[in-house]
Design an enzyme around this catalytic site. Structure first.
Site, short mmCIF file in Angstrom:
data_model
loop_
_atom_site.label_atom_id
_atom_site.label_comp_id
_atom_site.label_asym_id
_atom_site.label_seq_id
_atom_site.Cartn_x
_atom_site.Cartn_y
_atom_site.Cartn_z
N ARG A 48 0.82 -1.21 0.00
CA ARG A 48 0.00 0.00 0.00
C ARG A 48 0.85 1.27 0.00
O ARG A 48 0.47 2.27 -0.60
CB ARG A 48 -0.94 0.01 1.21
CG ARG A 48 -2.09 -0.94 0.99
CD ARG A 48 -3.01 -0.98 2.17
NE ARG A 48 -4.31 -1.48 1.77
CZ ARG A 48 -5.20 -1.99 2.62
NH1 ARG A 48 -4.93 -2.06 3.90
NH2 ARG A 48 -6.35 -2.42 2.19
N LYS A 214 -18.91 -16.95 0.99
CA LYS A 214 -20.33 -16.67 1.20
C LYS A 214 -20.95 -15.86 0.08
O LYS A 214 -20.37 -14.88 -0.36
CB LYS A 214 -20.50 -15.87 2.50
CG LYS A 214 -20.09 -16.64 3.73
CD LYS A 214 -20.35 -15.82 4.96
CE LYS A 214 -20.34 -16.70 6.20
NZ LYS A 214 -20.71 -15.94 7.39
N GLY A 367 -8.59 -9.58 -1.30
CA GLY A 367 -7.31 -9.98 -0.73
C GLY A 367 -6.94 -11.42 -1.04
O GLY A 367 -5.79 -11.70 -1.42
P1 ADP Z 1 -11.54 -12.33 -1.57
O1 ADP Z 1 -10.68 -12.01 -0.37
O2 ADP Z 1 -10.73 -12.53 -2.82
O3 ADP Z 1 -12.66 -11.34 -1.74
P2 ADP Z 1 -13.21 -14.12 -0.08
O4 ADP Z 1 -12.63 -13.61 1.19
O5 ADP Z 1 -14.60 -13.77 -0.41
O6 ADP Z 1 -12.24 -13.73 -1.31
O7 ADP Z 1 -13.16 -15.70 -0.11
C1 ADP Z 1 -11.97 -16.42 0.12
C2 ADP Z 1 -12.23 -17.55 1.06
O8 ADP Z 1 -13.21 -18.45 0.55
C3 ADP Z 1 -10.97 -18.36 1.28
O9 ADP Z 1 -10.64 -18.32 2.65
C4 ADP Z 1 -11.36 -19.77 0.84
O10 ADP Z 1 -10.83 -20.76 1.68
C5 ADP Z 1 -12.88 -19.75 0.97
N1 ADP Z 1 -13.47 -20.79 0.13
C6 ADP Z 1 -13.43 -20.90 -1.20
N2 ADP Z 1 -14.04 -22.04 -1.60
C7 ADP Z 1 -14.48 -22.67 -0.47
C8 ADP Z 1 -15.16 -23.90 -0.21
N3 ADP Z 1 -15.54 -24.71 -1.20
N4 ADP Z 1 -15.43 -24.20 1.10
C9 ADP Z 1 -15.06 -23.38 2.09
N5 ADP Z 1 -14.40 -22.23 1.90
C10 ADP Z 1 -14.12 -21.86 0.64
MG MG Z 2 -11.04 -12.34 1.73
#
Ligand code: ADP
Ligand code: MG
Length: 411
Positions: A48, A214, A367
């Site tokens: 950052r 989610k 992230g």
């Molecule tokens: P970002 O940070 O890129 O926005 P998110 O925080 O929304 O992404 O999602 C990432 C998380 O989703 C990771 O910790 C990953 O382990 C979890 N995840 C992805 N697929 C699954 C799954 N099938 N079951 C449980 N957790 C999952």
């Molecule tokens: Mg995340």
């Protein structure tokens, strides 16, 4: 690097300002120096800070007198030595190869005196804005005090732009009200350009890829983006909720019962534009040494946990992405932190990086997605890697961000 968008922006920007008008001007910069710190105060990830350097260099070269505001961590309106910006000042000074004066206060007479003694091209970093209760409350008194220190404002803290705080919004408005300028720094301009402007006039096919844990957290983005894309590829735990809406067995997988109805609605609305995984990688536990099986999505057994997309899905996603001209990706399609479930997200990162034969405009935000791209070694191949988590999702969802709106040109 993929294609770079050439659409305009409606922001007032530092890039477009005549540098000679900045000489000797006191310019307040809101930066995002919210970096991870160890207990002994060393910065573990300086991304950052580095991302802000072009804006600061431009101002230094123009001979502006620079006053930087930032928050760090979550101090609740009171000083907290663990969240001091002092180590960031030292780092900044090293990266710029210039002296950065740090003041252990962000309001009051000491700050006023230091600002008065700034020479052209010099930088002053004030202490963490969240040491003051007026910051998150967007107090007009605090914004007014900061406005007396400066003549122009540069908003460059994209990661905080979805918050209407005194340093991100109030002071910008106050400086405008006193006849000064409030404009987007180079980083914030770039973020808005890629996440909003390029996405609103995409070259087609336009493909979105969404994953993560989610749907509830990303539902606004899915809703806003669905009518605009040619394809929405969906994976991660959020796909499980859609599987359930299709009446499929998802075993002991993570899923949101409350959102099943919503998933049905979205499927109906999207028709064949929504692409769900056709196969999945399952195991009895989500762990480093899990024994995994790849199965068609309708052969998941009770008790099994879906941790990733399967190889057929990876091929389908790759083929759709290879035709795309614009791609936005947010969210890993599996539990990529654990090696047995990382393949889907690593393959996806490579497919996005090569989208449209390497000619597509490609944007990644979030992230964990950025971490997956880095693990796949393809970060450099993207047109844009966003520095803002919540802010990037809100912008993609079509929301107006207070810290951006205040930098918008009048109609
Ligand atoms: P970002 O940070 O890129 O926005 P998110 O925080 O929304 O992404 O999602 C990432 C998380 O989703 C990771 O910790 C990953 O382990 C979890 N995840 C992805 N697929 C699954 C799954 N099938 N079951 C449980 N957790 C999952
Ligand atoms: Mg995340």
């Amino acid at each position: 690097m993929g294609r770079v968008a050439s659409v305009g922006t409606s922001l007032r920007t530092l890039r477009e300002v005549d540098p000679s008008t900045l000489r000797g001007r006191r310019v307040m910069v809101r930066a995002d120096f919210n970096v991870p710190l160890t207990a002994d105060g060393s910065v573990t990830d300086d991304t950052r800070v580095r991302e802000t350097l072009p804006t600061l260099r431009l101002l230094m070269d123009a001979g502006a007198r620079i006053i930087i505001l930032s928050h760090l961590g979550r101090p609740k309106g009171v000083p907290d030595p663990q969240s001091s910006l002092e180590p960031v000042g030292a780092l900044l000074s090293e990266l710029l190869e210039a002296t950065v004066e740090f003041i252990p206060a962000c309001s009051g007479p000491e700050v006023k005196a230091s600002v008065a003694s700034l020479a052209n091209g010099e930088i002053l970093l004030l202490e963490n804005t969240r040491f003051l209760p007026g910051e998150t409350g967007n107090s007009p008194e605090l914004a007014g005090e900061w406005a007396t220190l400066a003549q122009d404002y540069v908003g460059d803290a994209f990661g905080s732009a979805h918050r209407a705080h005194a340093s991100t919004e109030g002071v910008a408005r106050a400086i405008l009200a006193q006849g000064g300028r409030a404009m987007a720094g180079l980083l914030l301009e770039r973020e808005v350009h890629f996440l909003r402007d390029a996405m609103s006039r995409p070259e087609r096919p336009f493909v979105a890829v969404m994953g993560g844990a989610k749907i509830s957290g990303k539902i606004d983005v899915i809703r806003a983006i669905l009518p605009r894309v040619d394809r929405l590829l969906l994976g991660g735990a959020m796909a499980n909720t859609f599987f359930r809406a299709l009446g499929l067995e998802v075993g002991a997988s993570l899923m949101e019962e409350d959102s099943v109805h919503l998933a049905s609605e979205l499927m109906e609305e999207a028709g064949d534009r929504l692409v769900l995984p056709v196969d999945v990688r399952v195991a009895d536990t989500l762990s480093r040494d899990a024994e995994v099986q790849d199965r068609p999505r309708d052969e998941v057994r009770p008790g099994e946990i879906i941790g990733d997309v399967g190889p057929d899905t990876q091929r389908i996603f790759h083929s759709i992405l290879s035709e795309a001209r614009t791609v936005i990706w947010n969210g890993p399609v599996g539990v990529f932190e654990l090696p047995p479930f990382a393949q889907g997200s690593l393959a996806l990162a490579r497919s996005v990086a090569q989208a449209g034969g390497g000619e597509a405009l490609t944007v990644v935000g979030g992230g964990d997605s950025v971490a997956a791209a880095a693990a796949a070694g393809v970060t450099e191949a993207f047109s844009h890697v966003s520095t803002g988590g919540g802010a990037s999702l809100e912008l993609l969802a079509g929301k107006s961000l207070p810290g951006v709106a205040v930098l918008e040109k009048e109609e």
